[in-house]
Write a protein that holds these residues in place. Structure first.
Motif, PDB file in Angstrom:
ATOM      1  N   GLY A   1       0.436  -1.309  -0.171  1.00  0.00           N
ATOM      2  CA  GLY A   1      -0.216   0.397  -0.014  1.00  0.00           C
ATOM      3  C   GLY A   1       0.830   1.191   0.304  1.00  0.00           C
ATOM      4  N   ALA A   2       0.447   2.606  -0.553  1.00  0.00           N
ATOM      5  CA  ALA A   2       0.555   3.290  -0.670  1.00  0.00           C
ATOM      6  C   ALA A   2       1.301   4.225   0.409  1.00  0.00           C
ATOM      7  CB  ALA A   2       0.141   4.399  -1.818  1.00  0.00           C
ATOM      8  N   LEU A   3       1.875   4.952   0.911  1.00  0.00           N
ATOM      9  CA  LEU A   3       1.798   5.975   2.145  1.00  0.00           C
ATOM     10  C   LEU A   3       0.656   7.171   2.517  1.00  0.00           C
ATOM     11  CD1 LEU A   3       3.464   6.854   4.903  1.00  0.00           C
ATOM     12  CD2 LEU A   3       5.097   8.094   3.145  1.00  0.00           C
ATOM     13  N   GLY A   4       0.767   7.497   0.719  1.00  0.00           N
ATOM     14  CA  GLY A   4      -0.310   8.609   1.019  1.00  0.00           C
ATOM     15  C   GLY A   4      -2.012   7.919   1.074  1.00  0.00           C
ATOM     16  N   GLY A   5      -1.837   6.271   1.104  1.00  0.00           N
ATOM     17  CA  GLY A   5      -3.778   6.184   0.894  1.00  0.00           C
ATOM     18  C   GLY A   5      -3.357   5.351   1.608  1.00  0.00           C
ATOM     19  N   TYR A   6      -2.898   4.227   2.814  1.00  0.00           N
ATOM     20  CA  TYR A   6      -2.439   3.955   4.417  1.00  0.00           C
ATOM     21  C   TYR A   6      -1.742   4.593   5.850  1.00  0.00           C
ATOM     22  CZ  TYR A   6      -5.330   1.264   1.170  1.00  0.00           C
ATOM     23  OH  TYR A   6      -6.627   0.392  -0.195  1.00  0.00           O
ATOM     24  N   GLY A   7      -1.577   5.416   4.887  1.00  0.00           N
ATOM     25  CA  GLY A   7      -0.655   5.850   6.208  1.00  0.00           C
ATOM     26  C   GLY A   7       0.906   4.412   6.394  1.00  0.00           C
ATOM     27  N   PRO A   8       2.296   5.344   7.471  1.00  0.00           N
ATOM     28  CA  PRO A   8       3.121   4.400   7.720  1.00  0.00           C
ATOM     29  C   PRO A   8       2.786   3.133   7.980  1.00  0.00           C
ATOM     30  CG  PRO A   8       3.049   6.614   8.511  1.00  0.00           C
ATOM     31  CD  PRO A   8       1.531   6.546   7.839  1.00  0.00           C
ATOM     32  N   ALA A   9       3.558   1.938   7.963  1.00  0.00           N
ATOM     33  CA  ALA A   9       3.505   0.524   8.826  1.00  0.00           C
ATOM     34  C   ALA A   9       3.972   0.764  10.178  1.00  0.00           C
ATOM     35  CB  ALA A   9       4.639  -0.456   8.091  1.00  0.00           C
ATOM     36  N   GLU A  10       3.079   0.591  10.838  1.00  0.00           N
ATOM     37  CA  GLU A  10       3.316   0.477  12.259  1.00  0.00           C
ATOM     38  C   GLU A  10       5.413   0.000  12.814  1.00  0.00           C
ATOM     39  OE1 GLU A  10       1.848   2.103  15.139  1.00  0.00           O
ATOM     40  OE2 GLU A  10      -0.035   2.665  13.372  1.00  0.00           O
ATOM     41  N   GLU A  11       5.783   0.546  13.741  1.00  0.00           N
ATOM     42  CA  GLU A  11       6.955   1.501  13.804  1.00  0.00           C
ATOM     43  C   GLU A  11       7.090   1.366  15.770  1.00  0.00           C
ATOM     44  OE1 GLU A  11      11.313   1.156  12.988  1.00  0.00           O
ATOM     45  OE2 GLU A  11      10.133   1.896  11.882  1.00  0.00           O
ATOM     46  N   ALA A  12       6.832   0.894  16.889  1.00  0.00           N
ATOM     47  CA  ALA A  12       6.023   1.214  17.745  1.00  0.00           C
ATOM     48  C   ALA A  12       7.408   2.322  18.348  1.00  0.00           C
ATOM     49  CB  ALA A  12       6.469   0.345  18.880  1.00  0.00           C
ATOM     50  N   GLY A  13       6.591   3.637  18.991  1.00  0.00           N
ATOM     51  CA  GLY A  13       7.135   4.605  19.076  1.00  0.00           C
ATOM     52  C   GLY A  13       7.971   5.445  18.651  1.00  0.00           C
ATOM     53  N   ARG A  14       8.149   5.300  16.890  1.00  0.00           N
ATOM     54  CA  ARG A  14       8.477   6.296  15.954  1.00  0.00           C
ATOM     55  C   ARG A  14       7.744   6.891  15.690  1.00  0.00           C
ATOM     56  NH1 ARG A  14      12.048   4.767  11.132  1.00  0.00           N
ATOM     57  NH2 ARG A  14      14.319   7.005  11.055  1.00  0.00           N
ATOM     58  N   THR A  15       6.206   5.954  15.016  1.00  0.00           N
ATOM     59  CA  THR A  15       5.215   6.993  14.381  1.00  0.00           C
ATOM     60  C   THR A  15       4.024   7.300  15.457  1.00  0.00           C
ATOM     61  OG1 THR A  15       5.995   5.562  12.597  1.00  0.00           O
ATOM     62  CG2 THR A  15       3.519   6.408  12.494  1.00  0.00           C
ATOM     63  N   ALA A  16       3.284   8.088  14.874  1.00  0.00           N
ATOM     64  CA  ALA A  16       1.994   8.839  15.538  1.00  0.00           C
ATOM     65  C   ALA A  16       1.352   9.071  14.528  1.00  0.00           C
ATOM     66  CB  ALA A  16       2.141   9.651  16.773  1.00  0.00           C
ATOM     67  N   GLU A  17       0.501   8.996  14.926  1.00  0.00           N
ATOM     68  CA  GLU A  17      -0.929   9.280  14.280  1.00  0.00           C
ATOM     69  C   GLU A  17      -2.109  10.303  14.317  1.00  0.00           C
ATOM     70  OE1 GLU A  17      -3.812   5.720  13.881  1.00  0.00           O
ATOM     71  OE2 GLU A  17      -1.733   4.987  12.931  1.00  0.00           O
ATOM     72  N   ALA A  18      -2.294  11.033  13.538  1.00  0.00           N
ATOM     73  CA  ALA A  18      -3.472  12.484  14.262  1.00  0.00           C
ATOM     74  C   ALA A  18      -4.195  12.984  13.222  1.00  0.00           C
ATOM     75  CB  ALA A  18      -2.640  13.672  14.492  1.00  0.00           C
ATOM     76  N   ASP A  19      -5.352  12.854  13.424  1.00  0.00           N
ATOM     77  CA  ASP A  19      -6.594  14.162  12.747  1.00  0.00           C
ATOM     78  C   ASP A  19      -6.011  14.957  11.999  1.00  0.00           C
ATOM     79  OD1 ASP A  19      -7.978  11.425  12.908  1.00  0.00           O
ATOM     80  OD2 ASP A  19      -9.291  12.572  14.256  1.00  0.00           O
ATOM     81  N   ALA A  20      -6.109  15.204  11.031  1.00  0.00           N
ATOM     82  CA  ALA A  20      -5.902  16.857  10.593  1.00  0.00           C
ATOM     83  C   ALA A  20      -6.396  17.875  11.159  1.00  0.00           C
ATOM     84  CB  ALA A  20      -6.052  16.781   8.737  1.00  0.00           C
ATOM     85  N   ILE A  21      -5.607  18.461  11.591  1.00  0.00           N
ATOM     86  CA  ILE A  21      -5.698  19.551  12.401  1.00  0.00           C
ATOM     87  C   ILE A  21      -6.289  20.555  11.620  1.00  0.00           C
ATOM     88  CG2 ILE A  21      -5.270  21.522  14.229  1.00  0.00           C
ATOM     89  CD1 ILE A  21      -3.097  19.122  15.319  1.00  0.00           C
TER      90      ILE A  21
END
Length: 454
Positions: free
Chosen positions: A382-402
């Motif tokens: 999957g594309a980064l812009g379609g599905y987001g980065p693959a999980e990597e604990a502690g290195r990646t965070a998720e947020a709704d667009a502000i």
């Protein structure tokens, strides 16, 4: 072109120079005088904004995209009184690189419309793609490609396999730089394209034929008037779809080459002295241009920020362990080359990146998952812009667009990558409603969150 292309007026009458640097398909700089002049301006600059467009090599349209984003960003600064660094003197650089005069094949969807085309646009598009792909083939192989494309909307299994093998061997022969996967076989690739015609799901075929578009036919079994010929036992394989996908491979490789060989020396020069803060903003395959540029620059100092807008790169590209294979993603080191966390957007409304990218970019089933990669595997391909980065604990965070003035992204959590979900609604519509709709109050605000001094 030489010198500054134009000046853009900022707050208080301050002027910011906009330089446009053009590169050829191999990454050779075609604007040496402009680059030399911008280098001479750097000692008096506090911030450099480096932009790379995604799919459009038409100069006026690329320029308009850069102007739109910069003007919106500056107007938002005035509207919300966003502070600037002391002595703020920015310089703007827009990269112009040759992609294609049409939209990328996967941005238009994998199929070519079967409806009549009175203006000849479809024929012109096929001709451009054919010329683009043919240039990558050895001269002796070009007739083989041309004969299978010219005038054909359906070919049989043997021709399809031969054509797939020809293009894979030239344009997809190397290990994928994002996820380390090997190229698919011709059989795997045709099965994937078959799945794309069925919305990403396998379509049963007989044991001797591979096709993409089932012929509906009339009651007597004859193909519909104007329909594709029945060359595959009721299934026809359109070679133009394969040509489209080959164009994607070509553009993906070109974006990486232009970043690594063309833009990288400039990035290294800007960062060498530790002077101006460097902000990198890339859209679609333009994200690959800038990721490759920073990854290969071996900078003496870190860039300040990076904003990726609907990036057309694999979602494992930052991972330390791609799908349990023990390999690092191709851009694993990039977030640590930035002062602030990398912000990357995604949206479930980005149809090209949600529905076709993973089908065009899938690798061999030998990645370590013998079955699940067969069709439509968005987890692996999957594309980064379609599905987001693959999980990597502690290195990646998720947020709704502000939304503007409704908060800021947490840049102090320790995460090096923040995935910004543009699927949420803003003023009655999604924050990012489509692949190309990335110059908006939400994306300008994201850049402000990365660049503001407070």
């Amino acid at each position: 072109m030489s010198g500054s292309f134009q000046q853009i007026t900022l707050d208080g009458g301050l002027q910011a120079d906009l330089f446009l640097l053009r590169y050829d398909e191999d990454g050779r700089l075609l604007s040496p005088r402009a680059e030399e002049e911008l280098k001479q301006r750097l000692p008096g600059v506090t911030d450099v904004y480096l932009f790379s467009h995604g799919w459009n090599n038409v100069f006026d349209q690329a320029l308009e995209r850069y102007r739109s984003f910069v003007n919106g960003y500056m107007e938002q600064r005035r509207a919300f009184a966003i502070p600037t660094p002391q002595g703020y003197r920015p310089l703007l650089i827009g990269i112009i690189w040759p992609s294609t005069s049409f939209v990328f094949p996967w941005e238009a969807g994998p199929e070519i419309a079967a409806a009549p085309d009175p203006e000849g646009r479809e024929a012109a598009e096929v001709q451009e793609m054919l010329e683009l792909v043919a240039k990558s083939l050895p001269g002796a192989k070009r007739p083989e490609l041309t004969e299978r494309i010219d005038g054909h909307t359906a070919i049989d299994r043997d021709d399809a396999l031969n054509l797939a093998g020809l293009l894979l061997g030239t344009l997809r022969a190397q290990v994928d730089p994002d996820d380390g996967s090997r190229a698919p076989t011709a059989e795997e690739f045709l099965n994937t394209l078959q799945a794309s015609a069925a919305g990403g799901h396998p379509v049963p075929t007989d044991t001797d034929r591979i096709g993409l578009v089932p012929d509906e036919g009339n009651e007597d079994g004859a193909p519909p008037v104007g329909g594709a010929p029945d060359v595959a036992g009721g299934l026809s394989f359109d070679p133009r779809i394969l040509l489209r996908t080959a164009t994607v491979w070509k553009m993906k490789a070109r974006a990486g080459d232009i970043g690594a060989h063309g833009v990288s020396p400039l990035v290294g020069h800007i960062l060498q002295q530790g002077g101006p803060r460097l902000h990198l903003i890339g859209h679609s395959f333009g994200a690959r241009v800038l990721l490759s540029a920073l990854a290969t620059a071996a900078p003496a100092h870190k860039a300040h920020s990076m904003l990726l807008l609907q990036p057309a790169v694999n979602r494992w590209c930052f991972a330390g362990n791609v799908a349990g294979t023990g390999r690092k993603g191709g851009y694993h080191a990039v977030p640590d080359l930035l002062e602030r966390p990398l912000l990357t957007t995604l949206s479930e409304h980005d149809e090209p990146l949600r529905t076709f990218f993973h089908l065009a970019m899938r690798g061999s089933s030998q990645l370590g998952e013998p079955d699940i990669a067969a069709f439509g595997n968005t987890d692996l391909y999957g594309a980064l812009g379609g599905y987001g980065p693959a999980e990597e604990a502690g290195r990646t965070a998720e947020a709704d667009a502000i939304f503007p003035d409704k908060g800021r992204y947490d840049l102090q959590s320790g995460a090096r990558i923040i995935a910004v979900d543009g699927s949420v609604e803003f003023e009655g519509k999604p924050a990012i409603p489509g692949h190309g709709e990335v110059s908006s109050p939400v994306t300008w605000w994201a850049l402000h969150c990365l660049t503001r001094p407070d």
